[in-house]
Design a protein around this motif. Structure first.
Motif, PDB file in Angstrom:
ATOM      1  N   GLY A   5      -2.762   6.427   7.731  1.00  9.80           N
ATOM      2  CA  GLY A   5      -3.434   6.422   9.023  1.00  9.80           C
ATOM      3  C   GLY A   5      -2.677   5.608  10.058  1.00  9.80           C
ATOM      4  N   MET A   6      -1.351   5.676  10.024  1.00 10.10           N
ATOM      5  CA  MET A   6      -0.547   4.936  10.995  1.00 10.10           C
ATOM      6  C   MET A   6       0.509   5.849  11.597  1.00 10.10           C
ATOM      7  N   SER A   7       1.087   5.400  12.698  1.00  5.74           N
ATOM      8  CA  SER A   7       2.066   6.226  13.413  1.00  5.74           C
ATOM      9  C   SER A   7       3.323   6.426  12.572  1.00  5.74           C
ATOM     10  N   LYS A   8       4.027   7.496  12.873  1.00  2.00           N
ATOM     11  CA  LYS A   8       5.271   7.793  12.173  1.00  2.00           C
ATOM     12  C   LYS A   8       6.309   6.699  12.466  1.00  2.00           C
ATOM     13  N   MET A   9       6.291   6.165  13.691  1.00  2.00           N
ATOM     14  CA  MET A   9       7.230   5.104  14.055  1.00  2.00           C
ATOM     15  C   MET A   9       6.988   3.859  13.212  1.00  2.00           C
ATOM     16  N   ARG A  10       5.747   3.460  13.094  1.00  2.82           N
ATOM     17  CA  ARG A  10       5.414   2.281  12.276  1.00  2.82           C
ATOM     18  C   ARG A  10       5.746   2.542  10.814  1.00  2.82           C
ATOM     19  N   ARG A  23       0.834  -1.211   0.000  1.00  2.63           N
ATOM     20  CA  ARG A  23       0.000   0.000   0.000  1.00  2.63           C
ATOM     21  C   ARG A  23       0.867   1.258   0.000  1.00  2.63           C
ATOM     22  N   VAL A  24       1.903   1.256   0.838  1.00  4.16           N
ATOM     23  CA  VAL A  24       2.794   2.421   0.885  1.00  4.16           C
ATOM     24  C   VAL A  24       3.466   2.599  -0.474  1.00  4.16           C
ATOM     25  N   PHE A  25       3.910   1.490  -1.051  1.00  6.84           N
ATOM     26  CA  PHE A  25       4.504   1.541  -2.382  1.00  6.84           C
ATOM     27  C   PHE A  25       3.513   2.159  -3.381  1.00  6.84           C
ATOM     28  N   GLY A  26       2.267   1.694  -3.330  1.00  8.70           N
ATOM     29  CA  GLY A  26       1.237   2.208  -4.234  1.00  8.70           C
ATOM     30  C   GLY A  26       0.960   3.686  -4.032  1.00  8.70           C
ATOM     31  N   ILE A  27       0.917   4.122  -2.785  1.00 13.62           N
ATOM     32  CA  ILE A  27       0.654   5.536  -2.491  1.00 13.62           C
ATOM     33  C   ILE A  27       1.764   6.417  -3.055  1.00 13.62           C
ATOM     34  N   ILE A  28       3.012   6.011  -2.825  1.00 13.05           N
ATOM     35  CA  ILE A  28       4.135   6.807  -3.351  1.00 13.05           C
ATOM     36  C   ILE A  28       4.131   6.765  -4.879  1.00 13.05           C
ATOM     37  N   SER A  29       3.843   5.604  -5.464  1.00  8.43           N
ATOM     38  CA  SER A  29       3.805   5.483  -6.927  1.00  8.43           C
ATOM     39  C   SER A  29       2.779   6.422  -7.538  1.00  8.43           C
ATOM     40  N   LEU A  30       1.593   6.435  -6.954  1.00 11.85           N
ATOM     41  CA  LEU A  30       0.544   7.308  -7.499  1.00 11.85           C
ATOM     42  C   LEU A  30       0.871   8.777  -7.302  1.00 11.85           C
ATOM     43  N   ASN A  31       1.575   9.088  -6.231  1.00 17.21           N
ATOM     44  CA  ASN A  31       1.953  10.473  -5.958  1.00 17.21           C
ATOM     45  C   ASN A  31       2.967  10.982  -6.984  1.00 17.21           C
ATOM     46  N   ARG A  32       3.777  10.082  -7.503  1.00 14.85           N
ATOM     47  CA  ARG A  32       4.827  10.347  -8.495  1.00 14.85           C
ATOM     48  C   ARG A  32       6.022  11.115  -7.941  1.00 14.85           C
ATOM     49  N   ASP A  33       5.847  11.855  -6.862  1.00 15.15           N
ATOM     50  CA  ASP A  33       6.941  12.605  -6.241  1.00 15.15           C
ATOM     51  C   ASP A  33       7.304  11.945  -4.917  1.00 15.15           C
ATOM     52  N   MET A  35       7.845  11.365  -1.004  1.00 13.75           N
ATOM     53  CA  MET A  35       6.966  11.768   0.095  1.00 13.75           C
ATOM     54  C   MET A  35       7.718  11.656   1.419  1.00 13.75           C
ATOM     55  N   THR A  36       7.315  12.457   2.394  1.00 16.67           N
ATOM     56  CA  THR A  36       7.904  12.413   3.731  1.00 16.67           C
ATOM     57  C   THR A  36       7.210  11.336   4.558  1.00 16.67           C
ATOM     58  N   LEU A  37       7.859  10.962   5.656  1.00 17.45           N
ATOM     59  CA  LEU A  37       7.227  10.006   6.575  1.00 17.45           C
ATOM     60  C   LEU A  37       5.896  10.545   7.084  1.00 17.45           C
ATOM     61  N   GLU A  38       5.856  11.846   7.340  1.00 14.66           N
ATOM     62  CA  GLU A  38       4.609  12.448   7.829  1.00 14.66           C
ATOM     63  C   GLU A  38       3.492  12.306   6.808  1.00 14.66           C
ATOM     64  N   GLN A  39       3.806  12.585   5.548  1.00 10.23           N
ATOM     65  CA  GLN A  39       2.795  12.460   4.504  1.00 10.23           C
ATOM     66  C   GLN A  39       2.310  11.017   4.383  1.00 10.23           C
ATOM     67  N   LEU A  40       3.248  10.083   4.445  1.00  9.88           N
ATOM     68  CA  LEU A  40       2.885   8.675   4.341  1.00  9.88           C
ATOM     69  C   LEU A  40       2.080   8.215   5.548  1.00  9.88           C
ATOM     70  N   SER A  41       2.490   8.660   6.723  1.00  8.74           N
ATOM     71  CA  SER A  41       1.752   8.308   7.946  1.00  8.74           C
ATOM     72  C   SER A  41       0.312   8.780   7.862  1.00  8.74           C
ATOM     73  N   GLU A  42       0.148   9.996   7.398  1.00 12.44           N
ATOM     74  CA  GLU A  42      -1.201  10.558   7.271  1.00 12.44           C
ATOM     75  C   GLU A  42      -2.018   9.794   6.223  1.00 12.44           C
ATOM     76  N   ALA A  43      -1.394   9.506   5.098  1.00 10.86           N
ATOM     77  CA  ALA A  43      -2.097   8.808   4.020  1.00 10.86           C
ATOM     78  C   ALA A  43      -2.502   7.395   4.432  1.00 10.86           C
TER      79      ALA A  43
END
Length: 180
Positions: free
Chosen positions: A56-61, A34-44, A46-54
């Motif tokens: 819905g999980m903690s920054k640590m995870r 899922r993380v791979f897919g999110i970054i792929s669709l974003n094309r640019d 992404m920061t850990l914060e952006q990924l965490s928000e997208a």
């Protein structure tokens, strides 16, 4: 009728899930997919914060997931001048992604198997050197040694196959489909 942005978001979610399913077939968690897919669709990147928000999980995870992705050669950290946070990017070439997943999975398998096979081989050699074997036990030992040799030959073949993929040589024999 649903508005267009919601429809597009639902379709993007379906694409991300399909990517996660595809990655899962290689023994990689759907979360990584899922993380791979999110970054792929974003094309640019992404920061850990952006990924965490997208996600819905903690920054640590998220940091753990990203570390796993980097170990699998699915992602890398990139530097962009003026940005102080870690940025994560993925390879957008599906062929290279396949090679990364295929080879990472097989490298782990080979590493574990070779260690095990070498240990068994050494135990069998030690038994042979003890010398207290009758004909039947000698035949069993020879059979096991032959089996281990065959297994090690197979693991070496897989290593060569991995090199074949990673070198790009595979594309000379099975060309990529190019956009027209």
């Amino acid at each position: 009728m649903e508005n267009l942005p919601n429809q597009i978001e639902k379709l993007e979610n379906q694409v991300v899930e399909k990517i996660a399913d595809n990655v899962y077939t290689f023994g990689v968690s759907k979360t990584v997919g899922r993380v791979f897919g999110i970054i792929s669709l974003n094309r640019d990147p992404m920061t850990l914060e952006q990924l965490s928000e997208a996600m819905g999980m903690s920054k640590m995870r998220m940091s753990q997931v990203v570390r796993e992705m980097i170990e699998l050669n699915l992602a890398e950290k990139v530097f962009i001048k003026g940005v102080r946070k870690d940025l994560i990017k993925v390879e957008n070439d599906y062929y290279q992604t396949f090679i990364a997943l295929f080879t990472a999975n097989w490298r782990k398998t080979i590493s574990k198997s070779r260690l095990h096979e070498h240990s068994l081989y050494q135990k069998l050699i030690d038994l042979r050197e003890e010398g207290a074997l009758n004909e039947e036990l000698e035949a069993q030992l020879d059979n096991l040694l032959k089996e281990i040799k065959g297994s090690l030959d197979y693991l070496n073949w897989i290593s060569r196959l991995i090199e074949f993929f990673e070198s790009g040589e595979i594309f000379k024999h099975v060309p990529k489909v190019e956009d027209k």
